[in-house]
Design a protein around this motif. Structure first.
Motif, mmCIF file in Angstrom:
data_model
loop_
_atom_site.group_PDB
_atom_site.id
_atom_site.type_symbol
_atom_site.label_atom_id
_atom_site.label_comp_id
_atom_site.label_asym_id
_atom_site.label_seq_id
_atom_site.Cartn_x
_atom_site.Cartn_y
_atom_site.Cartn_z
ATOM 1 N N ALA A 48 0.517 12.630 0.939
ATOM 2 C CA ALA A 48 0.798 11.239 0.586
ATOM 3 C C ALA A 48 -0.041 10.327 1.479
ATOM 4 O O ALA A 48 -0.399 10.711 2.596
ATOM 5 C CB ALA A 48 2.282 10.948 0.780
ATOM 6 N N PRO A 49 -0.366 9.126 1.022
ATOM 7 C CA PRO A 49 -1.191 8.219 1.852
ATOM 8 C C PRO A 49 -0.602 7.993 3.233
ATOM 9 O O PRO A 49 -1.348 7.939 4.220
ATOM 10 C CB PRO A 49 -1.233 6.939 1.019
ATOM 11 C CG PRO A 49 -1.027 7.392 -0.393
ATOM 12 C CD PRO A 49 -0.089 8.544 -0.301
ATOM 13 N N TRP A 50 0.725 7.855 3.329
ATOM 14 C CA TRP A 50 1.326 7.598 4.637
ATOM 15 C C TRP A 50 1.297 8.827 5.534
ATOM 16 O O TRP A 50 1.193 8.695 6.753
ATOM 17 C CB TRP A 50 2.756 7.087 4.462
ATOM 18 C CG TRP A 50 3.572 7.833 3.451
ATOM 19 C CD1 TRP A 50 4.358 8.910 3.649
ATOM 20 C CD2 TRP A 50 3.646 7.527 2.052
ATOM 21 N NE1 TRP A 50 4.935 9.327 2.472
ATOM 22 C CE2 TRP A 50 4.511 8.487 1.466
ATOM 23 C CE3 TRP A 50 3.072 6.541 1.237
ATOM 24 C CZ2 TRP A 50 4.819 8.494 0.102
ATOM 25 C CZ3 TRP A 50 3.372 6.544 -0.112
ATOM 26 C CH2 TRP A 50 4.243 7.508 -0.670
ATOM 27 N N ARG A 82 1.922 7.922 -9.278
ATOM 28 C CA ARG A 82 1.487 7.339 -10.556
ATOM 29 C C ARG A 82 2.324 6.119 -10.918
ATOM 30 O O ARG A 82 1.830 5.151 -11.504
ATOM 31 C CB ARG A 82 1.573 8.395 -11.659
ATOM 32 C CG ARG A 82 1.125 7.911 -13.021
ATOM 33 C CD ARG A 82 1.056 9.056 -14.022
ATOM 34 N NE ARG A 82 0.061 10.050 -13.619
ATOM 35 C CZ ARG A 82 -0.198 11.154 -14.324
ATOM 36 N NH1 ARG A 82 0.497 11.414 -15.427
ATOM 37 N NH2 ARG A 82 -1.106 12.003 -13.918
ATOM 38 N N HIS A 83 3.591 6.145 -10.564
ATOM 39 C CA HIS A 83 4.483 5.026 -10.875
ATOM 40 C C HIS A 83 5.121 4.530 -9.578
ATOM 41 O O HIS A 83 5.613 5.328 -8.777
ATOM 42 C CB HIS A 83 5.562 5.452 -11.875
ATOM 43 C CG HIS A 83 5.020 6.022 -13.147
ATOM 44 N ND1 HIS A 83 4.385 5.255 -14.102
ATOM 45 C CD2 HIS A 83 5.007 7.311 -13.614
ATOM 46 C CE1 HIS A 83 4.017 6.035 -15.106
ATOM 47 N NE2 HIS A 83 4.375 7.292 -14.834
ATOM 48 N N LEU A 84 5.126 3.228 -9.370
ATOM 49 C CA LEU A 84 5.668 2.618 -8.153
ATOM 50 C C LEU A 84 6.971 1.893 -8.463
ATOM 51 O O LEU A 84 7.094 1.225 -9.496
ATOM 52 C CB LEU A 84 4.673 1.615 -7.564
ATOM 53 C CG LEU A 84 3.333 2.170 -7.074
ATOM 54 C CD1 LEU A 84 2.408 1.021 -6.688
ATOM 55 C CD2 LEU A 84 3.539 3.122 -5.913
ATOM 56 N N SER A 85 7.915 2.031 -7.534
ATOM 57 C CA SER A 85 9.120 1.205 -7.652
ATOM 58 C C SER A 85 8.782 -0.221 -7.207
ATOM 59 O O SER A 85 7.715 -0.473 -6.619
ATOM 60 C CB SER A 85 10.224 1.779 -6.758
ATOM 61 O OG SER A 85 9.875 1.634 -5.390
ATOM 62 N N ASP A 86 9.650 -1.150 -7.482
ATOM 63 C CA ASP A 86 9.391 -2.541 -7.081
ATOM 64 C C ASP A 86 9.223 -2.638 -5.570
ATOM 65 O O ASP A 86 8.339 -3.350 -5.077
ATOM 66 C CB ASP A 86 10.540 -3.439 -7.543
ATOM 67 C CG ASP A 86 10.583 -3.589 -9.059
ATOM 68 O OD1 ASP A 86 9.538 -3.301 -9.705
ATOM 69 O OD2 ASP A 86 11.635 -3.964 -9.594
ATOM 70 N N ARG A 87 10.073 -1.941 -4.824
ATOM 71 C CA ARG A 87 9.982 -1.987 -3.363
ATOM 72 C C ARG A 87 8.676 -1.374 -2.862
ATOM 73 O O ARG A 87 8.028 -1.925 -1.968
ATOM 74 C CB ARG A 87 11.182 -1.259 -2.751
ATOM 75 C CG ARG A 87 11.147 -1.205 -1.225
ATOM 76 C CD ARG A 87 12.447 -0.643 -0.669
ATOM 77 N NE ARG A 87 12.347 -0.341 0.748
ATOM 78 C CZ ARG A 87 12.324 -1.250 1.728
ATOM 79 N NH1 ARG A 87 12.384 -2.543 1.436
ATOM 80 N NH2 ARG A 87 12.245 -0.872 2.993
ATOM 81 N N GLU A 88 8.274 -0.233 -3.445
ATOM 82 C CA GLU A 88 7.005 0.383 -3.047
ATOM 83 C C GLU A 88 5.835 -0.547 -3.321
ATOM 84 O O GLU A 88 4.925 -0.697 -2.494
ATOM 85 C CB GLU A 88 6.806 1.713 -3.809
ATOM 86 C CG GLU A 88 7.715 2.839 -3.333
ATOM 87 C CD GLU A 88 7.620 4.060 -4.216
ATOM 88 O OE1 GLU A 88 7.827 5.168 -3.725
ATOM 89 O OE2 GLU A 88 7.347 3.889 -5.446
ATOM 90 N N ARG A 89 5.851 -1.199 -4.453
ATOM 91 C CA ARG A 89 4.765 -2.126 -4.783
ATOM 92 C C ARG A 89 4.719 -3.275 -3.775
ATOM 93 O O ARG A 89 3.636 -3.656 -3.309
ATOM 94 C CB ARG A 89 4.929 -2.649 -6.202
ATOM 95 C CG ARG A 89 3.819 -3.601 -6.648
ATOM 96 C CD ARG A 89 3.973 -3.984 -8.109
ATOM 97 N NE ARG A 89 3.790 -2.807 -8.956
ATOM 98 C CZ ARG A 89 2.591 -2.357 -9.330
ATOM 99 N NH1 ARG A 89 1.485 -2.951 -8.905
ATOM 100 N NH2 ARG A 89 2.504 -1.300 -10.103
ATOM 101 N N ARG A 90 5.869 -3.838 -3.417
ATOM 102 C CA ARG A 90 5.887 -4.955 -2.472
ATOM 103 C C ARG A 90 5.353 -4.514 -1.107
ATOM 104 O O ARG A 90 4.576 -5.239 -0.477
ATOM 105 C CB ARG A 90 7.310 -5.496 -2.330
ATOM 106 C CG ARG A 90 7.777 -6.338 -3.511
ATOM 107 C CD ARG A 90 9.012 -7.165 -3.148
ATOM 108 N NE ARG A 90 10.110 -6.316 -2.659
ATOM 109 C CZ ARG A 90 11.027 -5.791 -3.455
ATOM 110 N NH1 ARG A 90 10.979 -5.984 -4.771
ATOM 111 N NH2 ARG A 90 12.007 -5.048 -2.954
ATOM 112 N N LEU A 91 5.765 -3.323 -0.672
ATOM 113 C CA LEU A 91 5.306 -2.844 0.629
ATOM 114 C C LEU A 91 3.795 -2.602 0.635
ATOM 115 O O LEU A 91 3.105 -2.920 1.611
ATOM 116 C CB LEU A 91 6.041 -1.553 0.994
ATOM 117 C CG LEU A 91 7.526 -1.702 1.332
ATOM 118 C CD1 LEU A 91 8.183 -0.336 1.484
ATOM 119 C CD2 LEU A 91 7.702 -2.522 2.613
ATOM 120 N N LEU A 92 3.276 -2.047 -0.448
ATOM 121 C CA LEU A 92 1.837 -1.818 -0.530
ATOM 122 C C LEU A 92 1.070 -3.132 -0.603
ATOM 123 O O LEU A 92 -0.034 -3.264 -0.027
ATOM 124 C CB LEU A 92 1.502 -0.929 -1.734
ATOM 125 C CG LEU A 92 1.910 0.549 -1.603
ATOM 126 C CD1 LEU A 92 1.681 1.285 -2.919
ATOM 127 C CD2 LEU A 92 1.121 1.224 -0.488
#
Length: 325
Positions: free
Chosen positions: A238-240, A298-308
Protein backbone atom coordinates in the motif's frame (compact mmCIF):
# COMPACT_ATOMS: atom_id res chain seq x y z
CA UNK A 1 28.47 -37.55 -25.27
CA UNK A 2 30.94 -34.63 -25.27
CA UNK A 3 30.18 -31.42 -23.41
CA UNK A 4 31.67 -27.95 -23.54
CA UNK A 5 34.37 -27.12 -21.02
CA UNK A 6 32.30 -26.06 -17.97
CA UNK A 7 35.18 -24.06 -16.50
CA UNK A 8 35.50 -22.04 -19.71
CA UNK A 9 31.71 -21.60 -19.96
CA UNK A 10 31.47 -20.15 -16.43
CA UNK A 11 34.78 -18.29 -16.71
CA UNK A 12 36.31 -19.85 -13.58
CA UNK A 13 39.66 -21.48 -12.86
CA UNK A 14 39.99 -25.25 -12.44
CA UNK A 15 40.77 -24.77 -8.75
CA UNK A 16 37.69 -22.57 -8.14
CA UNK A 17 35.71 -23.40 -5.01
CA UNK A 18 31.93 -23.82 -4.86
CA UNK A 19 31.29 -20.21 -3.82
CA UNK A 20 33.23 -18.89 -6.84
CA UNK A 21 31.38 -21.27 -9.15
CA UNK A 22 28.01 -20.26 -7.73
CA UNK A 23 28.76 -16.53 -8.06
CA UNK A 24 29.86 -16.97 -11.67
CA UNK A 25 26.74 -18.99 -12.45
CA UNK A 26 24.38 -16.45 -10.88
CA UNK A 27 25.96 -13.60 -12.82
CA UNK A 28 25.71 -15.41 -16.17
CA UNK A 29 22.26 -16.84 -15.47
CA UNK A 30 20.91 -13.34 -14.87
CA UNK A 31 22.60 -12.05 -18.02
CA UNK A 32 21.26 -14.78 -20.33
CA UNK A 33 17.93 -15.77 -18.75
CA UNK A 34 15.34 -15.82 -21.59
CA UNK A 35 12.84 -13.86 -19.47
CA UNK A 36 15.35 -10.99 -19.23
CA UNK A 37 17.55 -11.24 -22.32
CA UNK A 38 15.53 -11.30 -25.55
CA UNK A 39 18.56 -11.87 -27.78
CA UNK A 40 17.91 -14.94 -30.03
CA UNK A 41 21.05 -16.68 -28.75
CA UNK A 42 20.47 -15.98 -25.07
CA UNK A 43 18.44 -19.13 -24.40
CA UNK A 44 21.15 -21.39 -25.83
CA UNK A 45 23.82 -19.62 -23.76
CA UNK A 46 21.62 -19.96 -20.68
CA UNK A 47 21.37 -23.73 -21.30
CA UNK A 48 25.17 -23.95 -21.67
CA UNK A 49 25.64 -22.07 -18.40
CA UNK A 50 23.12 -24.31 -16.61
CA UNK A 51 24.79 -27.43 -18.00
CA UNK A 52 28.22 -26.21 -16.86
CA UNK A 53 26.90 -25.45 -13.37
CA UNK A 54 25.20 -28.84 -13.08
CA UNK A 55 28.59 -30.49 -13.67
CA UNK A 56 30.74 -28.31 -11.42
CA UNK A 57 28.22 -28.15 -8.55
CA UNK A 58 28.09 -31.97 -8.36
CA UNK A 59 31.31 -33.30 -6.74
CA UNK A 60 31.09 -36.69 -8.50
CA UNK A 61 30.48 -35.20 -11.96
CA UNK A 62 33.22 -32.61 -11.44
CA UNK A 63 35.69 -35.31 -10.37
CA UNK A 64 34.92 -37.40 -13.46
CA UNK A 65 35.14 -34.38 -15.78
CA UNK A 66 38.53 -33.45 -14.31
CA UNK A 67 39.70 -37.03 -14.84
CA UNK A 68 38.32 -37.78 -18.32
CA UNK A 69 37.42 -34.46 -19.93
CA UNK A 70 34.39 -33.61 -22.13
CA UNK A 71 33.47 -37.26 -22.79
CA UNK A 72 33.43 -38.25 -19.11
CA UNK A 73 29.85 -39.58 -19.23
CA UNK A 74 30.84 -42.19 -21.81
CA UNK A 75 33.73 -43.63 -19.79
CA UNK A 76 32.77 -46.77 -17.85
CA UNK A 77 33.07 -46.77 -14.07
CA UNK A 78 36.34 -48.22 -12.78
CA UNK A 79 38.57 -47.03 -15.63
CA UNK A 80 41.88 -45.65 -14.38
CA UNK A 81 42.35 -42.02 -15.58
CA UNK A 82 46.08 -42.45 -16.29
CA UNK A 83 45.47 -45.62 -18.28
CA UNK A 84 42.71 -43.82 -20.17
CA UNK A 85 45.03 -40.89 -21.00
CA UNK A 86 47.84 -43.18 -22.20
CA UNK A 87 45.49 -45.17 -24.41
CA UNK A 88 44.01 -42.00 -25.90
CA UNK A 89 47.51 -40.74 -26.65
CA UNK A 90 48.47 -44.02 -28.35
CA UNK A 91 45.22 -43.89 -30.36
CA UNK A 92 46.13 -40.44 -31.65
CA UNK A 93 49.65 -41.51 -32.54
CA UNK A 94 48.54 -44.62 -34.38
CA UNK A 95 45.56 -43.24 -36.26
CA UNK A 96 47.58 -42.00 -39.24
CA UNK A 97 49.64 -45.14 -39.66
CA UNK A 98 46.64 -47.46 -39.53
CA UNK A 99 44.31 -45.51 -41.80
CA UNK A 100 42.99 -47.63 -44.61
CA UNK A 101 44.84 -50.71 -43.43
CA UNK A 102 41.66 -52.71 -43.04
CA UNK A 103 42.35 -53.66 -39.42
CA UNK A 104 39.82 -55.28 -37.13
CA UNK A 105 38.51 -52.04 -35.60
CA UNK A 106 37.66 -48.88 -37.57
CA UNK A 107 35.62 -45.76 -37.01
CA UNK A 108 34.39 -44.26 -33.75
CA UNK A 109 34.26 -46.16 -30.50
CA UNK A 110 31.03 -45.78 -28.51
CA UNK A 111 30.76 -42.28 -27.11
CA UNK A 112 34.51 -41.78 -26.69
CA UNK A 113 34.58 -39.25 -29.50
CA UNK A 114 36.38 -38.96 -32.84
CA UNK A 115 37.48 -41.60 -35.32
CA UNK A 116 40.03 -43.83 -33.68
CA UNK A 117 41.18 -45.26 -37.01
CA UNK A 118 42.48 -48.81 -37.53
CA UNK A 119 43.58 -49.87 -34.10
CA UNK A 120 45.57 -52.96 -34.97
CA UNK A 121 47.97 -53.61 -32.08
CA UNK A 122 48.37 -49.93 -31.13
CA UNK A 123 45.71 -50.01 -28.37
CA UNK A 124 45.38 -52.70 -25.74
CA UNK A 125 41.69 -52.68 -24.93
CA UNK A 126 42.26 -54.70 -21.79
CA UNK A 127 44.78 -52.08 -20.67
CA UNK A 128 42.25 -49.34 -21.41
CA UNK A 129 39.32 -50.92 -19.59
CA UNK A 130 41.17 -52.69 -16.82
CA UNK A 131 40.01 -56.18 -17.85
CA UNK A 132 36.35 -55.27 -18.36
CA UNK A 133 36.41 -57.22 -21.62
CA UNK A 134 37.37 -60.37 -19.78
CA UNK A 135 39.87 -61.58 -22.40
CA UNK A 136 37.19 -61.87 -25.10
CA UNK A 137 39.52 -60.40 -27.72
CA UNK A 138 41.91 -63.33 -27.44
CA UNK A 139 38.99 -65.72 -27.91
CA UNK A 140 38.04 -63.97 -31.13
CA UNK A 141 34.98 -62.14 -29.78
CA UNK A 142 34.14 -59.17 -27.58
CA UNK A 143 33.62 -59.82 -23.87
CA UNK A 144 31.26 -58.10 -21.43
CA UNK A 145 30.47 -54.48 -22.29
CA UNK A 146 28.89 -51.91 -20.01
CA UNK A 147 25.40 -50.70 -20.97
CA UNK A 148 24.88 -47.32 -22.62
CA UNK A 149 23.96 -44.24 -20.61
CA UNK A 150 20.49 -42.82 -21.29
CA UNK A 151 18.75 -39.47 -20.72
CA UNK A 152 15.18 -38.45 -19.90
CA UNK A 153 13.65 -35.06 -19.09
CA UNK A 154 11.54 -34.53 -15.99
CA UNK A 155 9.58 -31.37 -15.14
CA UNK A 156 9.14 -30.19 -11.56
CA UNK A 157 7.50 -27.19 -9.93
CA UNK A 158 9.44 -24.61 -7.91
CA UNK A 159 8.05 -26.13 -4.72
CA UNK A 160 9.22 -29.60 -5.80
CA UNK A 161 12.67 -28.25 -6.66
CA UNK A 162 12.76 -26.81 -3.13
CA UNK A 163 11.54 -29.88 -1.23
CA UNK A 164 12.34 -32.76 -3.59
CA UNK A 165 9.85 -34.90 -5.49
CA UNK A 166 8.98 -38.41 -6.64
CA UNK A 167 8.18 -39.45 -10.19
CA UNK A 168 7.18 -42.62 -11.98
CA UNK A 169 8.81 -42.72 -15.41
CA UNK A 170 8.37 -45.05 -18.36
CA UNK A 171 11.68 -45.77 -20.09
CA UNK A 172 12.02 -47.48 -23.47
CA UNK A 173 14.04 -50.69 -23.21
CA UNK A 174 15.03 -53.24 -25.89
CA UNK A 175 12.60 -55.70 -24.32
CA UNK A 176 9.79 -53.15 -24.07
CA UNK A 177 8.85 -50.15 -21.90
CA UNK A 178 9.88 -50.27 -18.25
CA UNK A 179 8.36 -48.26 -15.40
CA UNK A 180 10.68 -47.02 -12.64
CA UNK A 181 10.16 -44.87 -9.55
CA UNK A 182 12.71 -42.06 -9.15
CA UNK A 183 13.51 -39.50 -6.48
CA UNK A 184 14.29 -35.90 -7.44
CA UNK A 185 16.52 -34.50 -4.67
CA UNK A 186 15.79 -31.18 -2.99
CA UNK A 187 17.75 -28.24 -4.39
CA UNK A 188 17.87 -29.13 -8.09
CA UNK A 189 18.19 -26.31 -10.61
CA UNK A 190 16.90 -25.99 -14.15
CA UNK A 191 19.04 -28.01 -16.56
CA UNK A 192 20.70 -30.08 -13.83
CA UNK A 193 21.36 -33.76 -14.48
CA UNK A 194 20.46 -36.26 -11.78
CA UNK A 195 22.36 -39.53 -12.13
CA UNK A 196 20.59 -42.82 -11.45
CA UNK A 197 23.32 -45.44 -11.36
CA UNK A 198 22.54 -48.70 -13.12
CA UNK A 199 19.21 -47.51 -14.56
CA UNK A 200 20.46 -47.02 -18.14
CA UNK A 201 20.89 -49.49 -20.99
CA UNK A 202 21.45 -53.16 -20.21
CA UNK A 203 25.06 -54.36 -20.33
CA UNK A 204 26.25 -57.16 -22.58
CA UNK A 205 27.79 -60.41 -21.46
CA UNK A 206 26.82 -59.91 -17.83
CA UNK A 207 28.42 -56.45 -17.56
CA UNK A 208 26.90 -53.64 -15.52
CA UNK A 209 24.05 -51.55 -16.88
CA UNK A 210 24.64 -47.94 -17.87
CA UNK A 211 23.32 -44.94 -15.96
CA UNK A 212 20.15 -42.93 -16.48
CA UNK A 213 20.50 -39.14 -16.37
CA UNK A 214 17.38 -37.14 -15.55
CA UNK A 215 17.50 -33.63 -17.01
CA UNK A 216 15.49 -31.41 -14.68
CA UNK A 217 13.27 -28.67 -16.07
CA UNK A 218 11.60 -26.25 -13.65
CA UNK A 219 8.12 -25.35 -14.86
CA UNK A 220 7.00 -21.69 -15.12
CA UNK A 221 5.40 -20.51 -11.89
CA UNK A 222 2.65 -17.91 -11.37
CA UNK A 223 4.44 -16.37 -8.36
CA UNK A 224 8.17 -17.02 -8.67
CA UNK A 225 10.78 -16.32 -11.34
CA UNK A 226 13.80 -18.62 -11.12
CA UNK A 227 17.41 -17.67 -11.86
CA UNK A 228 19.74 -20.45 -10.81
CA UNK A 229 18.99 -20.93 -7.13
CA UNK A 230 17.65 -17.38 -6.66
CA UNK A 231 13.92 -16.68 -6.70
CA UNK A 232 12.14 -13.43 -7.54
CA UNK A 233 8.61 -12.54 -6.50
CA UNK A 234 6.41 -9.42 -6.49
CA UNK A 235 5.67 -7.74 -3.15
CA UNK A 236 2.43 -5.68 -3.31
CA UNK A 237 2.52 -2.66 -0.94
CA UNK A 238 0.00 0.00 0.00
CA UNK A 239 1.24 3.58 -0.55
CA UNK A 240 1.43 4.21 3.19
CA UNK A 241 3.41 0.99 3.78
CA UNK A 242 5.94 2.06 1.17
CA UNK A 243 6.11 5.65 2.45
CA UNK A 244 6.17 4.98 6.20
CA UNK A 245 7.81 1.55 6.27
CA UNK A 246 6.28 -1.69 7.48
CA UNK A 247 6.90 -5.36 8.24
CA UNK A 248 4.90 -7.54 5.85
CA UNK A 249 4.50 -11.25 5.08
CA UNK A 250 6.05 -12.85 2.00
CA UNK A 251 5.22 -16.32 0.66
CA UNK A 252 8.30 -18.48 0.00
CA UNK A 253 8.54 -22.16 -1.09
CA UNK A 254 9.59 -22.95 2.47
CA UNK A 255 6.65 -21.14 4.09
CA UNK A 256 5.73 -17.61 5.08
CA UNK A 257 8.52 -15.17 5.97
CA UNK A 258 8.56 -11.60 7.23
CA UNK A 259 10.36 -8.80 5.43
CA UNK A 260 11.02 -5.29 6.72
CA UNK A 261 10.08 -2.62 4.18
CA UNK A 262 12.19 0.54 4.71
CA UNK A 263 10.39 3.89 4.68
CA UNK A 264 10.52 5.61 1.32
CA UNK A 265 10.41 2.39 -0.72
CA UNK A 266 9.48 2.85 -4.39
CA UNK A 267 8.20 0.31 -6.90
CA UNK A 268 10.96 -1.90 -8.26
CA UNK A 269 13.08 -1.90 -5.12
CA UNK A 270 14.34 -5.40 -4.33
CA UNK A 271 14.29 -6.62 -0.75
CA UNK A 272 16.58 -9.59 -0.18
CA UNK A 273 15.71 -12.57 1.99
CA UNK A 274 18.96 -14.50 2.41
CA UNK A 275 18.81 -18.26 2.07
CA UNK A 276 15.11 -18.30 1.12
CA UNK A 277 15.74 -19.40 -2.46
CA UNK A 278 16.37 -22.97 -3.62
CA UNK A 279 18.57 -25.01 -1.24
CA UNK A 280 22.02 -26.27 -2.21
CA UNK A 281 22.88 -29.81 -1.03
CA UNK A 282 26.61 -29.04 -0.95
CA UNK A 283 26.82 -25.27 -0.49
CA UNK A 284 25.06 -21.97 0.08
CA UNK A 285 21.32 -21.79 -0.71
CA UNK A 286 19.94 -19.19 -3.08
CA UNK A 287 18.18 -16.00 -2.01
CA UNK A 288 14.64 -14.74 -2.53
CA UNK A 289 14.20 -11.21 -3.83
CA UNK A 290 10.86 -9.50 -3.17
CA UNK A 291 10.30 -6.67 -5.66
CA UNK A 292 8.14 -3.83 -4.34
CA UNK A 293 4.97 -3.07 -6.31
CA UNK A 294 2.97 -0.14 -4.92
CA UNK A 295 -0.77 -0.67 -5.28
CA UNK A 296 -3.53 1.91 -4.84
CA UNK A 297 -7.17 1.22 -3.95
CA UNK A 298 -9.53 1.21 -6.90
CA UNK A 299 -12.36 2.69 -4.85
CA UNK A 300 -11.92 5.29 -2.09
CA UNK A 301 -14.19 5.99 0.83
CA UNK A 302 -15.09 9.62 1.49
CA UNK A 303 -12.66 9.74 4.42
CA UNK A 304 -9.83 8.21 2.38
CA UNK A 305 -10.40 10.72 -0.39
CA UNK A 306 -10.33 13.66 2.05
CA UNK A 307 -7.12 12.43 3.66
CA UNK A 308 -5.42 11.97 0.30
CA UNK A 309 -6.54 15.43 -0.80
CA UNK A 310 -5.05 16.90 2.39
CA UNK A 311 -1.79 15.02 1.71
CA UNK A 312 -1.70 16.27 -1.88
CA UNK A 313 -2.17 19.87 -0.69
CA UNK A 314 0.47 19.59 2.03
CA UNK A 315 3.15 17.67 0.11
CA UNK A 316 5.83 19.19 -2.14
CA UNK A 317 6.80 15.78 -3.52
CA UNK A 318 6.97 15.58 -7.33
CA UNK A 319 7.57 12.01 -8.56
CA UNK A 320 8.54 13.32 -12.01
CA UNK A 321 11.31 15.51 -10.61
CA UNK A 322 14.48 13.46 -9.92
CA UNK A 323 15.49 15.86 -7.15
CA UNK A 324 12.29 15.06 -5.25
CA UNK A 325 12.88 11.32 -5.26
Amino acid sequence: MAVRDPYETLGVAHHADQDEIQRAYRKLARAYHPDINKDPGAEEKFKDVSEAYSILSDPDQRRRYDAFGPEFRSVPEGVDPQTWARSRARAGAGAGAGAGAGGPFTGGFGGFGGDVGDVGEEIDLEDLFGGLFGGGRRRGRWGPTRGADQEAEVEVSVEEAYRGAYRTLTIDRPGGPQTIDVTIPAGVVDGQRVRLAGQGGRGGGGAAAGDLYLIVRIAPHPRYRVEGRDLYTDLPLAPWEAALGATVAVDTPGGEAKVKVPSGTSSGRRLRLRGRGLPHPHGTPGDLFAEARIMVPRHLSDRERRLLEELAAASSFDPRNPRSR
